[in-house]
Design a protein around this motif. Structure first.
Motif, PDB file in Angstrom:
ATOM      1  N   GLY A  52       0.833  -1.198   0.000  1.00 11.00           N
ATOM      2  CA  GLY A  52       0.000   0.000   0.000  1.00 11.00           C
ATOM      3  C   GLY A  52       0.858   1.234   0.000  1.00 11.00           C
ATOM      4  O   GLY A  52       2.085   1.146  -0.120  1.00 11.00           O
ATOM      5  N   SER A  53       0.206   2.369   0.130  1.00 14.48           N
ATOM      6  CA  SER A  53       0.912   3.636  -0.003  1.00 14.48           C
ATOM      7  C   SER A  53       0.587   4.536   1.184  1.00 14.48           C
ATOM      8  O   SER A  53      -0.409   4.313   1.882  1.00 14.48           O
ATOM      9  CB  SER A  53       0.442   4.273  -1.307  1.00 14.48           C
ATOM     10  OG  SER A  53       1.299   5.298  -1.710  1.00 14.48           O
ATOM     11  N   TYR A  73      -9.434  11.456  -2.530  1.00 15.56           N
ATOM     12  CA  TYR A  73      -9.203  10.735  -1.268  1.00 15.56           C
ATOM     13  C   TYR A  73      -9.494  11.594  -0.049  1.00 15.56           C
ATOM     14  O   TYR A  73      -9.122  11.226   1.063  1.00 15.56           O
ATOM     15  CB  TYR A  73      -7.741  10.284  -1.151  1.00 15.56           C
ATOM     16  CG  TYR A  73      -7.124   9.724  -2.398  1.00 15.56           C
ATOM     17  CD1 TYR A  73      -7.582   8.529  -2.953  1.00 15.56           C
ATOM     18  CD2 TYR A  73      -6.061  10.373  -3.029  1.00 15.56           C
ATOM     19  CE1 TYR A  73      -6.998   8.012  -4.098  1.00 15.56           C
ATOM     20  CE2 TYR A  73      -5.470   9.848  -4.169  1.00 15.56           C
ATOM     21  CZ  TYR A  73      -5.941   8.675  -4.699  1.00 15.56           C
ATOM     22  OH  TYR A  73      -5.361   8.163  -5.832  1.00 15.56           O
TER      23      TYR A  73
HETATM   24  N1  LLP Z   1       5.200  -0.131  -6.210  1.00 17.34           N
HETATM   25  C1  LLP Z   1       3.957  -0.471  -6.564  1.00 17.34           C
HETATM   26  C2  LLP Z   1       3.719  -1.801  -7.109  1.00 17.34           C
HETATM   27  C3  LLP Z   1       2.897   0.439  -6.417  1.00 17.34           C
HETATM   28  O1  LLP Z   1       1.671   0.082  -6.765  1.00 17.34           O
HETATM   29  C4  LLP Z   1       3.151   1.728  -5.890  1.00 17.34           C
HETATM   30  C5  LLP Z   1       2.061   2.715  -5.745  1.00 17.34           C
HETATM   31  C6  LLP Z   1       4.475   2.057  -5.547  1.00 17.34           C
HETATM   32  C7  LLP Z   1       5.469   1.099  -5.709  1.00 17.34           C
HETATM   33  C8  LLP Z   1       4.858   3.396  -4.999  1.00 17.34           C
HETATM   34  O2  LLP Z   1       4.220   3.654  -3.799  1.00 17.34           O
HETATM   35  P1  LLP Z   1       4.633   4.951  -2.931  1.00 17.34           P
HETATM   36  O3  LLP Z   1       6.047   4.752  -2.465  1.00 17.34           O
HETATM   37  O4  LLP Z   1       4.512   6.137  -3.795  1.00 17.34           O
HETATM   38  O5  LLP Z   1       3.659   4.923  -1.829  1.00 17.34           O
HETATM   39  N2  LLP Z   1      -2.570   8.021  -6.118  1.00 17.34           N
HETATM   40  C9  LLP Z   1      -2.421   7.656  -4.733  1.00 17.34           C
HETATM   41  C10 LLP Z   1      -1.292   6.679  -4.526  1.00 17.34           C
HETATM   42  C11 LLP Z   1      -1.399   5.411  -5.342  1.00 17.34           C
HETATM   43  C12 LLP Z   1      -0.224   4.499  -5.155  1.00 17.34           C
HETATM   44  C13 LLP Z   1      -0.256   3.382  -6.113  1.00 17.34           C
HETATM   45  N3  LLP Z   1       0.861   2.480  -6.057  1.00 17.34           N
HETATM   46  C14 LLP Z   1      -2.255   8.929  -3.904  1.00 17.34           C
HETATM   47  O6  LLP Z   1      -2.272  10.025  -4.460  1.00 17.34           O
HETATM   48  O7  LLP Z   1      -2.132   8.839  -2.686  1.00 17.34           O
END
Ligand code: LLP
Length: 419
Positions: free
Chosen positions: A201-202, A316
């Motif tokens: 998740g994020s 969100y």
């Molecule tokens: N790896 C995978 C497989 C992912 O699906 C994601 C994010 C990341 C890495 C990177 O995650 P991070 O480090 O950025 O948390 N639009 C949403 C966030 C969606 C994240 C999707 N996947 C927002 O604005 O909060």
């Protein structure tokens, strides 16, 4: 606030005034601090302290070529989720052997493109995807490097739209399915098993879900070893959160060292896929107040950036701090909705926010907008997308021109005489 600080009452990005940028490029615009990117990337590096690793920046968070190239120069790889992202990564000079391909819905065309370009590995999310990749690899006469994304079923305690590691989410294979998938892949001469992957998740702001997921992954790796399946990469995904408000997420270095401690007896190389934690607080969105108005007790600032520029508040209900670019006396503070020009009630950047009295023409800076800001922007209401600038080497550079009205219609075709 990192590299965004007031100097003599004006908000600066590093040593460049946001007011000065606004005068030159107009509003709205995104502004990124390259110093912040460097610091965050280096913080991840430090956490690995000599262990074999690749930091694969999650391009989905911010895909501007200037950002990618900056990170590429520092040694970053990329986590991609589409052919388009691969194209960008290669354009930006990111090394192909540091590119991992995630995502539940890769197309045959995208798989071919990635195979031709010799990326490090595909993170496979379903049996059908594995079968298709194997067929394509066979047609092309080259082995496909694979990892499987497992879904460890842990709760990342974040917004439900950005949780991905629960059984009910569409991502990855369950632990049991994963073992079967590895067996099948091991017997397939067109697939070469490289590693294992997970992403839960994020905007995760606690360490425990990461540790939980890692322990489950580790258990699975041990079971795999018993079956004679060995891997050389362990991809722990992305997801580390940032402070939008008062959150205090672990620092990248501490997060990585905690995982490395858990992995003390493992000899695999580690991959991490951070997006937000590298670029989120590297960027702001600067917008101008067009009008102010009051309906009874409610005050509105109507600004020239909308949900098409920054969708996170509408999508969100996300909180982004909003600061006046030129500090004003705190008089006349009252609860204000900061809304965009789009014809939707959901078009807001902030609701019921205590704001000082401002007049039309005032500039506002929407903070923590460097991740999933421009990347998720659209042309809704036929609004050209904002300009992007980066502060680097003591001055600002336009790294994406503001779109024009012509850009909006480029590619559209009216059939015949126009129906
Ligand atoms: N790896 C995978 C497989 C992912 O699906 C994601 C994010 C990341 C890495 C990177 O995650 P991070 O480090 O950025 O948390 N639009 C949403 C966030 C969606 C994240 C999707 N996947 C927002 O604005 O909060």
């Amino acid at each position: 606030m990192g590299h965004f600080k007031y100097k003599n009452g004006v908000l600066f990005c590093e040593n460049v005034s946001l007011e000065e940028i606004a005068h030159t490029v107009g509003t709205p615009f995104y502004c990124y601090s390259s110093a912040h990117l460097r610091e965050r990337f280096n913080a991840y590096e430090a956490g690995f302290a000599g262990r074999k690793h690749i930091i694969c920046f999650a391009i989905k968070a911010n895909s501007n070529l200037a950002i990618l190239s900056c990170l590429g120069h520092l040694g970053a790889g990329a986590d991609i989720v589409s052919g388009g992202e691969l194209f960008r990564a290669l354009r930006a000079g990111i090394k192909r052997e540091k590119i991992v391909y995630s995502g539940v819905g890769k197309t045959a065309e995208e798989m071919e493109y990635a195979l031709e370009n010799d990326i490090a590995m595909f993170n496979i999310e379903s049996m059908e995807e594995m079968a298709l990749l194997s067929k394509i690899a066979e047609n092309m006469g080259r082995k496909a490097p694979v990892s499987f994304r497992v879904n460890p079923d842990v709760d990342p305690k974040t917004h439900p739209y950005i949780s991905t590691g629960l059984k009910k989410n569409k991502f990855g294979l369950s632990m049991d399915q994963a073992l079967a998938a590895y067996k099948r892949a091991a017997a397939d001469k067109w697939l070469s098993i490289k590693g294992i992957d997970c992403h839960i998740g994020s905007q995760i702001i606690e360490m425990s879900p990461f540790i939980d997921a890692f322990r489950r992954l580790r258990k699975l790796i041990k079971e795999m070893a018993k079956m004679g399946i060995s891997i050389s990469y362990v991809d722990i995904g992305g997801g580390l959160g940032i402070a939008y408000r008062e959150e205090s997420p672990p620092e990248p270095g501490d997060y990585i060292s905690a995982i490395m401690e858990e992995a003390a007896d493992m000899d695999q190389a580690f991959i991490v896929e951070p997006g937000r934690s590298i670029c989120g607080n590297a960027g702001v969105l600067v917008t101008k107040v067009l009008f102010t108005k009051e309906n009874g007790s409610k005050r509105f600032y109507i600004v020239d950036a909308g949900m098409n520029d920054l969708g996170r508040p509408s999508l969100y209900n996300a909180y982004h701090e909003i600061r006046p670019v030129r500090k004003v006396e705190k008089e006349g503070v009252s609860e204000t909705d900061i809304v965009g020009p789009i014809c939707e009630t959901g078009d807001f950047l902030a609701r019921s926010r205590p704001m000082p009295r401002l007049t039309s023409g005032s500039l506002l800076s929407v903070m923590s907008a460097g991740a999933y800001g421009f990347a998720m922007s659209s042309n809704y209401n036929s609004r050209p997308r904002a300009a992007e600038v980066m502060v680097y080497g003591g001055r600002f550079h336009v790294v994406r021109n503001r779109e024009s009205w012509r850009d909006l219609v480029a590619g559209e075709i009216v059939p015949g005489e126009g129906c």
